[in-house]
Design a protein around this motif. Sequence first.
Motif, mmCIF file in Angstrom:
data_model
loop_
_atom_site.group_PDB
_atom_site.id
_atom_site.type_symbol
_atom_site.label_atom_id
_atom_site.label_comp_id
_atom_site.label_asym_id
_atom_site.label_seq_id
_atom_site.Cartn_x
_atom_site.Cartn_y
_atom_site.Cartn_z
ATOM 1 N N ASN A 181 0.694 -1.087 -0.003
ATOM 2 C CA ASN A 181 0.072 0.118 -0.099
ATOM 3 C C ASN A 181 0.969 1.267 -0.206
ATOM 4 O OD1 ASN A 181 -2.569 -1.357 -0.037
ATOM 5 N ND2 ASN A 181 -2.124 -1.871 2.275
ATOM 6 N N ASN A 186 -0.979 3.750 -3.532
ATOM 7 C CA ASN A 186 -1.520 2.275 -3.157
ATOM 8 C C ASN A 186 -0.881 1.324 -4.164
ATOM 9 O OD1 ASN A 186 -3.167 3.270 -1.160
ATOM 10 N ND2 ASN A 186 -4.819 3.715 -2.825
ATOM 11 N N LYS A 232 -0.163 13.090 -5.520
ATOM 12 C CA LYS A 232 0.573 11.777 -5.314
ATOM 13 C C LYS A 232 1.422 11.381 -6.548
ATOM 14 C CE LYS A 232 -1.989 9.884 -1.575
ATOM 15 N NZ LYS A 232 -2.919 8.929 -0.989
ATOM 16 N N SER A 250 2.263 4.597 -1.095
ATOM 17 C CA SER A 250 1.910 5.789 -1.633
ATOM 18 C C SER A 250 3.035 6.851 -1.473
ATOM 19 C CB SER A 250 0.574 6.619 -1.213
ATOM 20 O OG SER A 250 -0.580 5.611 -1.660
ATOM 21 N N THR A 283 5.327 7.909 1.416
ATOM 22 C CA THR A 283 4.492 8.850 2.345
ATOM 23 C C THR A 283 3.410 7.916 3.200
ATOM 24 O OG1 THR A 283 4.567 10.572 0.479
ATOM 25 C CG2 THR A 283 2.905 10.712 2.179
ATOM 26 N N GLU A 284 2.795 6.982 2.425
ATOM 27 C CA GLU A 284 2.137 5.951 3.272
ATOM 28 C C GLU A 284 2.412 4.654 2.857
ATOM 29 O OE1 GLU A 284 -1.894 6.827 1.749
ATOM 30 O OE2 GLU A 284 -1.802 9.008 2.080
#
Length: 582
Positions: free
Chosen positions: A349, A364, A360, A351, A399-400
């Motif tokens: 996942n 994901n 972005k 990002s 970032t994620e």
Amino acid sequence: MEQQKKEPGKLKLLAQYYKPYKGLFFADLFFAFLGAAVTLVIPLLVRYIMSTVGEMPAQEAKTIILKIGIGMLALILVQLGSRYFITYYGHMMGAYIEHDMRNEIFSHYQKLSFAFYDNQKVGHLLSRITSDLFDITELLHHGPEDILISVIKLFGALIILMNVKPQMALLCFAIVIIMLIYALVYNKKMKSAFKENRVRMGEINSQIEDSLSGIRVVKSFGNEKREIEKFRKGNERFVDAKRVTYRYMAGYHAGMDAFTTLITVAALVSGAMFLASGSISATDLVTFLLYINNFTEPVTKLVNFTEQFQNGYSGYDRFLEMMSIAPDIEDAPDAVPLDHVDGDIRFENVSFHYEDHDDKVLSNVNLEVKPGDYVALVGTSGAGKTTLCSLIPRFYDVTEGAIYLDGKDIRKIKLKDLRQQIGIVQQDVYLFAGNIMENIRYGRPDATDEEVIRAAKLANAHDFIMEMPDNYATDIGQRGVKLSGGQKQRLSIARAFLKNPPILIFDEATSALDNESEKVVQESLERLAKNRTTFVIAHRLSTIRNARRILVLTEDGIAEEGTHQELMEKDGVYAKLCKAGL
């Protein structure tokens, strides 16, 4: 008020740089004190000769004068030795401190991430490591000794002058006080002007570096006049900033000269008046006038120190500003070392967006690459292929989501160990100024010559190297300017062979080469990729048709996956790219 609280803290930090050189620092101050004391003693000896020796019998006077003369010669030798010490050893102390600070800021530069360098100009960074540090260390060297010499001379002369004629001394001292107030007012105005000068100088350095680094592009487009015009405008802005500074400096120095002359005139006129009234002797008046220089010279020195202080302190402000930028990518407190790597990589996942943009680049992304897999990344420009690969060695942090290497979150692995396991061959090869051997050995600095040569052979580079004038000792010029694109690329591959990492990233490594060079380089790349986890960012789709796994990236993430044949049968994004002739 807040700023005033911060200033002592900054000065305390600055004073820390004296610690390793305490002995040299105090010796410098001692000899500064000695030199200043000598200048105060000599006029007293002159006064003694004029007032006492002149009334002695001739033979006795000659003996005394001879002794005083020898004493004065001894004092001159003391002054000579003191001056030599503070000039040589004092400057060396400054050079040592500059060396330490330069090491500190350069080490800090090495810790900062790609995100920092994306928003910086090399010229600005260069000015902080050269001219700024020079001004700081000039302040650290000259500052304490100038203050000590000035205080000793100023108050020593004042005490002596008060004993000679208090009224005249107080008159001169009153002018000195006004002179200092004048200096402080002007120096406050100069502080911001000096800071602006630094910014402008950084811009000019940046422009010069940019233009000279790209001189081949400049000449190929015939844009020399454009570059000259750009530089001329930047240079004019620098002159404008200097103009403001020099306006303040002109008022400052003109005022100081006027006050210095005023003190002499005040002493002379008042002294003449006292002499006419019989309340001062000619000997004391001459002594007073001799000490006037000792009285005004330290004031001028203090004033010059304030200018030096503005220069050095504004440079230190910029130094602290840079040192306060915390590396945004560094080892976590619980980061673990990495001894052995299989090369299993998993995106979960993931990002990512750049600091200065909310859009972005990756969204994901879920991806698993097994040890030894050869994965090709394709997609239109801006789809995030290079960004995805840059996340693996943590040139940027996700970032994620998370990226795992052999089941460990890469943010929990020591950064040096992580990057030691990854070899990168880029389209824009960077070679350092030096010879071929040094550039290949950069992959593993402790490698022997035999290991370097073996790596060059594996990269198909040995043959062309042996045709060079000095073989492996051949100097390749700034950024390898004396080599062709294919030769530079093969040296880059040799560097990766020498490093021998379990994970490889090829970032459009053959996109800028002609067909013949591409074939040789491609062969080297395939040899290097054998039995390693490999990511290939493809510019020419023809170079990855045999890849067992092709990932097609779009703005929405991984759109397609499969072999060349499977993706062509899908007749999707990949098929369109192939039909477009990419």
